[in-house]
Design a protein around this motif. Structure first.
Motif, PDB file in Angstrom:
ATOM      1  N   GLY A  44      64.088  59.053  30.256  1.00  0.00           N
ATOM      2  CA  GLY A  44      64.717  59.084  28.929  1.00  0.00           C
ATOM      3  C   GLY A  44      64.221  57.957  28.051  1.00  0.00           C
ATOM      4  N   CYS A  45      65.156  57.304  27.362  1.00  0.00           N
ATOM      5  CA  CYS A  45      64.781  56.222  26.457  1.00  0.00           C
ATOM      6  C   CYS A  45      64.227  55.042  27.257  1.00  0.00           C
ATOM      7  N   ARG A  46      63.082  54.555  26.834  1.00  0.00           N
ATOM      8  CA  ARG A  46      62.423  53.479  27.581  1.00  0.00           C
ATOM      9  C   ARG A  46      63.132  52.134  27.433  1.00  0.00           C
ATOM     10  N   PHE A  47      64.036  52.052  26.468  1.00  0.00           N
ATOM     11  CA  PHE A  47      64.744  50.778  26.270  1.00  0.00           C
ATOM     12  C   PHE A  47      66.053  50.732  27.063  1.00  0.00           C
ATOM     13  N   PHE A  48      66.421  51.857  27.676  1.00  0.00           N
ATOM     14  CA  PHE A  48      67.671  51.864  28.448  1.00  0.00           C
ATOM     15  C   PHE A  48      67.577  50.814  29.560  1.00  0.00           C
ATOM     16  N   GLY A  49      68.652  50.118  29.795  1.00  0.00           N
ATOM     17  CA  GLY A  49      68.622  49.042  30.789  1.00  0.00           C
ATOM     18  C   GLY A  49      68.594  47.670  30.128  1.00  0.00           C
ATOM     19  N   ARG A  50      68.061  47.629  28.902  1.00  0.00           N
ATOM     20  CA  ARG A  50      68.073  46.364  28.149  1.00  0.00           C
ATOM     21  C   ARG A  50      68.871  46.532  26.849  1.00  0.00           C
ATOM     22  N   CYS A  51      69.385  47.718  26.641  1.00  0.00           N
ATOM     23  CA  CYS A  51      69.918  48.051  25.322  1.00  0.00           C
ATOM     24  C   CYS A  51      71.409  47.723  25.220  1.00  0.00           C
ATOM     25  N   GLN A  52      71.740  46.860  24.292  1.00  0.00           N
ATOM     26  CA  GLN A  52      73.150  46.470  24.107  1.00  0.00           C
ATOM     27  C   GLN A  52      73.984  47.612  23.572  1.00  0.00           C
ATOM     28  N   LEU A  53      73.357  48.419  22.702  1.00  0.00           N
ATOM     29  CA  LEU A  53      74.105  49.545  22.145  1.00  0.00           C
ATOM     30  C   LEU A  53      74.488  50.509  23.276  1.00  0.00           C
ATOM     31  N   ALA A  54      73.530  50.794  24.159  1.00  0.00           N
ATOM     32  CA  ALA A  54      73.820  51.703  25.276  1.00  0.00           C
ATOM     33  C   ALA A  54      74.904  51.113  26.168  1.00  0.00           C
ATOM     34  N   ASP A  55      74.843  49.792  26.365  1.00  0.00           N
ATOM     35  CA  ASP A  55      75.861  49.130  27.212  1.00  0.00           C
ATOM     36  C   ASP A  55      77.272  49.352  26.669  1.00  0.00           C
ATOM     37  N   SER A  56      77.361  49.513  25.348  1.00  0.00           N
ATOM     38  CA  SER A  56      78.689  49.660  24.755  1.00  0.00           C
ATOM     39  C   SER A  56      79.176  51.115  24.761  1.00  0.00           C
ATOM     40  N   LEU A  57      78.314  52.019  25.244  1.00  0.00           N
ATOM     41  CA  LEU A  57      78.684  53.444  25.199  1.00  0.00           C
ATOM     42  C   LEU A  57      79.392  53.879  26.487  1.00  0.00           C
ATOM     43  N   THR A  58      80.127  54.985  26.392  1.00  0.00           N
ATOM     44  CA  THR A  58      80.738  55.554  27.596  1.00  0.00           C
ATOM     45  C   THR A  58      79.644  56.171  28.469  1.00  0.00           C
TER      46      THR A  58
ATOM     47  N   LEU B 168      72.745  60.837  27.770  1.00  0.00           N
ATOM     48  CA  LEU B 168      71.689  61.305  26.866  1.00  0.00           C
ATOM     49  C   LEU B 168      70.536  60.299  26.828  1.00  0.00           C
ATOM     50  N   CYS B 169      70.860  58.986  26.780  1.00  0.00           N
ATOM     51  CA  CYS B 169      69.810  57.952  26.804  1.00  0.00           C
ATOM     52  C   CYS B 169      68.981  58.068  28.077  1.00  0.00           C
ATOM     53  N   ILE B 170      69.664  58.337  29.178  1.00  0.00           N
ATOM     54  CA  ILE B 170      68.991  58.357  30.480  1.00  0.00           C
ATOM     55  C   ILE B 170      68.141  59.621  30.653  1.00  0.00           C
TER      56      ILE B 170
ATOM     57  N   VAL C  90      64.196  61.416  26.057  1.00  0.00           N
ATOM     58  CA  VAL C  90      63.513  60.474  25.155  1.00  0.00           C
ATOM     59  C   VAL C  90      63.966  60.765  23.727  1.00  0.00           C
ATOM     60  N   PRO C  91      64.476  59.777  23.014  1.00  0.00           N
ATOM     61  CA  PRO C  91      64.869  60.065  21.632  1.00  0.00           C
ATOM     62  C   PRO C  91      63.642  60.328  20.756  1.00  0.00           C
ATOM     63  N   GLU C  92      63.779  61.239  19.828  1.00  0.00           N
ATOM     64  CA  GLU C  92      62.716  61.467  18.835  1.00  0.00           C
ATOM     65  C   GLU C  92      62.830  60.391  17.779  1.00  0.00           C
TER      66      GLU C  92
ATOM     67  N   LEU D  41      67.626  48.787  12.455  1.00  0.00           N
ATOM     68  CA  LEU D  41      68.471  49.844  13.005  1.00  0.00           C
ATOM     69  C   LEU D  41      68.342  49.962  14.517  1.00  0.00           C
ATOM     70  N   HIS D  42      67.142  49.786  15.023  1.00  0.00           N
ATOM     71  CA  HIS D  42      66.943  50.010  16.453  1.00  0.00           C
ATOM     72  C   HIS D  42      67.476  48.831  17.261  1.00  0.00           C
ATOM     73  N   PRO D  43      68.171  49.117  18.366  1.00  0.00           N
ATOM     74  CA  PRO D  43      68.711  48.014  19.181  1.00  0.00           C
ATOM     75  C   PRO D  43      67.626  47.039  19.651  1.00  0.00           C
ATOM     76  N   TYR D  44      66.414  47.525  19.853  1.00  0.00           N
ATOM     77  CA  TYR D  44      65.336  46.616  20.280  1.00  0.00           C
ATOM     78  C   TYR D  44      64.980  45.651  19.150  1.00  0.00           C
TER      79      TYR D  44
ATOM     80  N   ARG E  88      63.848  55.353  16.476  1.00  0.00           N
ATOM     81  CA  ARG E  88      63.845  56.210  17.655  1.00  0.00           C
ATOM     82  C   ARG E  88      65.027  55.835  18.538  1.00  0.00           C
ATOM     83  N   CYS E  89      66.175  56.412  18.250  1.00  0.00           N
ATOM     84  CA  CYS E  89      67.373  56.109  19.045  1.00  0.00           C
ATOM     85  C   CYS E  89      68.369  57.243  18.858  1.00  0.00           C
ATOM     86  N   HIS E  90      69.025  57.639  19.963  1.00  0.00           N
ATOM     87  CA  HIS E  90      70.015  58.717  19.849  1.00  0.00           C
ATOM     88  C   HIS E  90      71.246  58.280  19.054  1.00  0.00           C
ATOM     89  N   TYR E  91      71.555  57.006  19.112  1.00  0.00           N
ATOM     90  CA  TYR E  91      72.877  56.597  18.603  1.00  0.00           C
ATOM     91  C   TYR E  91      72.881  55.639  17.428  1.00  0.00           C
ATOM     92  N   SER E  92      71.773  54.966  17.129  1.00  0.00           N
ATOM     93  CA  SER E  92      71.845  54.002  16.017  1.00  0.00           C
ATOM     94  C   SER E  92      71.973  54.773  14.707  1.00  0.00           C
TER      95      SER E  92
HETATM   96  S1  SF4 Z   1      68.571  55.912  22.820  1.00  0.00           S
HETATM   97 FE1  SF4 Z   1      69.273  54.200  21.565  1.00  0.00          FE
HETATM   98  S2  SF4 Z   1      71.231  53.620  22.481  1.00  0.00           S
HETATM   99 FE2  SF4 Z   1      70.183  54.860  23.993  1.00  0.00          FE
HETATM  100  S3  SF4 Z   1      69.077  53.337  25.264  1.00  0.00           S
HETATM  101 FE3  SF4 Z   1      67.685  54.049  23.685  1.00  0.00          FE
HETATM  102  S4  SF4 Z   1      67.842  52.543  22.069  1.00  0.00           S
HETATM  103 FE4  SF4 Z   1      69.642  52.309  23.377  1.00  0.00          FE
END
Ligand code: SF4
Ligand SMILES: Nc1ncnc2c1ncn2[C@@H]1O[C@H](COP(=O)(O)OP(=O)(O)OP(=O)(O)O)[C@@H](O)[C@H]1O
Ligand SMILES: [Mg+2]
Length: 332
Positions: free
Chosen positions: A289-303, A309-311, A314-316, A252-255, A327-331
């Motif tokens: 925020g989310c530590r994976f932002f910047g490498r995350c393909q899912l985030a790249d596809s978002l408006t 919210l990612c920036i 931190v997602p719970e 589920l997680h983009p990472y 741990r992702c706001h959108y997956s």
């Molecule tokens: S919260 Fe989810 S969509 Fe946003 S950067 Fe992190 S892993 Fe990617």
């Protein structure tokens, strides 16, 4: 009730007046007899999480900033982060053993390997009969597949090959009859055939003894072959946990998705955790925020307003499906 229950664990390092978060709010558990794989790129906090389980993180500079580590054994409950010295020593002797990538981290070059195993048996404190100790030393050497154990026990570590040294280290770990074996990349330094033999040995030991194993690995082929459940770590966070098949087939997680899609053939033992573009941020520079932002393909596809919210936050980690945490706001 899980055998080991880690809740909201944070471990920081105090370096030059700064607090560097190595592990942040990590939660995971290990059942009796379970093989749990811990995966993630270099620096994500796998080893620190493992060392914390027996309070082995050097402190200072390490600080256990939050959380609890509970170990349930029969009618005893160890609250690891609160144990006094005596109980901590007892916990380390009886409940948990470690094996590492380098046998030299555990084996002392100046003692014969048999004596080192005997020492582990004696430390258990349930026997000091020398004949019994020798018999058990031979038996544990045989259990880990050392040929001619009566002769080999008289060797010094340097007289044995890397694979044999690894087996001796496993024998030492087993001699203390732990409930949990923590194997931190135990086979990374070995060639592929020996790797497979050592892993098979660990699996057999689990099957025979019901011991639980935490296996840290960069190799998703090993995860597929060995693990019951998987914890994926990224930049000090647990980002996903589920049973192994679910993680590998329906991550589920983009990472986790990126890790898996970067490996062409999962079943290939030699496949290492392939690289995904970009680098893991260092604890000195974790984003807000989310530590994976910047490498995350899912985030790249978002408006941009959704990315906000990612920036900013931190997602719970939450249970998205039964037994499957992410741990992702959108997956979804
Ligand atoms: S919260 Fe989810 S969509 Fe946003 S950067 Fe992190 S892993 Fe990617
Ligand atoms: N003694 C220490 N002092 C300061 N920082 C440390 C110390 N030990 C580990 N760290 C930091 O803690 C973070 C997590 O390290 P850890 O060794 O747990 O990573 P890992 O996931 O095991 O990586 P690898 O796959 O390379 O073994 C890293 O940023 C590391 O630099
Ligand atoms: Mg490590």
């Amino acid at each position: 009730m899980a055998m080991l229950d880690v809740k909201d664990l944070s471990v920081d390092f105090l370096v030059e007046g700064r607090k560097l978060p190595a592990v942040s709010n990590a939660s995971f558990s290990v059942e009796k007899g379970e093989i749990l794989a811990l995966v993630g790129e270099s620096g994500c906090g796998k080893s620190v999480s493992c060392m914390a389980l027996a309070r082995l993180v050097p402190a200072p500079p390490g600080v256990y900033s939050s959380g609890s580590i509970t170990f349930n054994h029969a009618d005893r409950k160890y609250d690891v982060l609160k144990l006094d010295k005596k109980n901590l020593r007892e916990f380390r002797r009886h409940r948990i053993s470690y094996i590492f990538q380098e046998p030299s981290a555990s084996l002392n070059p100046v003692f014969r390997v048999g004596d080192q195993i005997a020492e582990s048996i004696l430390l258990r404190g349930d026997t000091d009969d020398s004949i019994k100790v020798i018999e058990e030393t031979v038996s544990v050497l045989r259990q880990v597949g050392i040929p001619e154990p009566e002769q080999k026990m008289k060797c010094y570590p340097h007289e044995l090959s890397g694979g044999m040294q690894q087996r001796i280290m496993i024998a030492m770990a087993l001699a203390s009859k732990p409930d949990l074996l923590v194997a931190d990349e135990p086979t990374t330094a070995l060639d592929v055939t020996i790797q497979a033999q050592i892993l098979e040995l660990l699996r057999e030991i689990r099957n025979q003894t019901g011991m639980s194993i935490i296996l840290v690995t960069h190799n998703l082929g090993i995860v597929a072959d060995m693990a019951d459940r998987v914890v994926v770590m990224y930049a000090g966070h647990v980002v996903e946990t589920a049973n192994a098949k679910t993680i590998l087939v329906e991550p589920l997680h983009p990472y986790t998705r990126a890790l898996i899609s970067a490996v062409p053939k999962l079943r290939h033992q030699s496949e290492k955790l392939a690289t995904i573009p970009g680098n893991v941020p260092s604890p000195a520079n974790y984003p807000k925020g989310c530590r994976f932002f910047g490498r995350c393909q899912l985030a790249d596809s978002l408006t941009a307003d959704k990315q906000e919210l990612c920036i900013s936050t931190v997602p719970e980690i939450s249970e998205k499906r039964k037994g499957h945490f992410c741990r992702c706001h959108y997956s979804k």
